[in-house]
Enzyme design. Structure first.
Site, PDB file in Angstrom:
ATOM      1  CE1 TYR A   1       3.757  -6.331   4.246  1.00 55.78           C
ATOM      2  CE2 TYR A   1       3.147  -8.407   3.889  1.00 55.78           C
ATOM      3  CZ  TYR A   1       3.335  -7.412   3.390  1.00 55.78           C
ATOM      4  OH  TYR A   1       3.303  -7.256   1.945  1.00 55.78           O
TER       5      TYR A   1
ATOM      6  CG  ASP B   1      -2.124  -0.924   1.114  1.00 58.37           C
ATOM      7  OD1 ASP B   1      -2.228  -1.542   0.124  1.00 58.37           O
ATOM      8  OD2 ASP B   1      -2.441  -1.142   2.209  1.00 58.37           O
TER       9      ASP B   1
END
Length: 254
Positions: free
Chosen positions: A110, A53
């Protein structure tokens, strides 16, 4: 010949990894393709290991290119000399022609970093949330509970665009640093759906603010309830920190 590029980037000034013709700021992919095309004197397409993103960072991101001749060891230095300061190529590997940066990735990890104090010096790579100290154990319990689930349809922005929404959570890790007032959360999975990580953290933050309880968090995962005030966690706290490939694949450092 196929080459893997191990890349790190600060995503603050970019619309994400992937090209986006509708964005008003460039993508990481666009910058790399332009610079590599300049150096190699031909049009270069680079395939990444996944989308990110806008504003999300990476400490270890892999992408590959194909060219018809062998790169010299000095090519790494030449690349970094013309790339902006917020993008760096850490290593370049010669790999088998069939190895694909995205489709052959076995896992991705992540990390999401939260600061519990409003500190401008932390805001580039951390997100500020006013988490209640007494709710931190609930956040940790909820994070570790993700291993019990395999369908994350409710944690995807565009579930209908996927053939399926099943993901295998391989590992979770939670760290609380009271001295620096930080929380670090790690999730390793075989795949992530669109904005899945930010959506999961968004609900964990609501749990940490006492906006929802543990049972409601589990109901959200199972799809038996929907939180009407949902929002994605801020992007700046999120970083891709590891990507793994089959161990039997030979990756030769140039």
């Amino acid at each position: 010949m196929r080459y893997f590029f191990e890349i790190a980037f600060n995503g603050t000034n970019y619309c994400g990894w992937q090209r986006n013709i509708n964005a008003h700021i460039p993508s990481i992919q666009e910058i790399l393709e332009n610079k590599l095309s300049l150096l190699l004197q031909r049009n270069i397409t680079i395939w990444g290991c996944g989308r990110t993103d806008k504003g999300v960072h990476a400490e270890k991101y892999f992408a590959h290119i194909e060219i018809d001749y062998q790169l010299e060891s000095s090519f790494l230095r030449k690349c970094n000399a013309i790339l902006p300061l917020d993008i760096a190529i850490l290593n370049i590997y010669s790999v088998p022609d069939e190895l694909h940066a995205r489709f052959n990735a076995r896992s991705r990890t992540y990390r999401y970093r939260i600061t519990l104090e409003k500190c401008p010096q932390k805001m580039t790579f951390q997100s500020y949330y006013n988490i209640l100290n007494e709710k931190i154990p609930d956040m940790e319990e909820a994070l570790h509970s993700l291993i019990r689930y395999d369908d994350f349809k409710t944690m995807c922005r565009t579930p209908d665009r996927n053939k399926h929404t099943f993901c295998t959570i391989l590992n979770t890790h939670f760290e609380y640093f009271p001295d620096t007032k930080e929380i670090h959360m790690y999730i390793t999975a075989n795949r992530f759906l669109k904005s899945m990580m930010r959506m999961l953290v968004g609900y964990l933050v609501l749990l940490g603010k006492n906006k929802i309880g543990l049972e409601e968090f589990y109901d959200l995962l199972e799809g038996t309830s929907h939180y009407k005030f949902h929002q994605l966690a801020f992007p700046q706290g999120l970083s891709l920190v590891d990507v793994t490939y089959p161990r039997d694949i030979e990756m030769i450092l140039i």
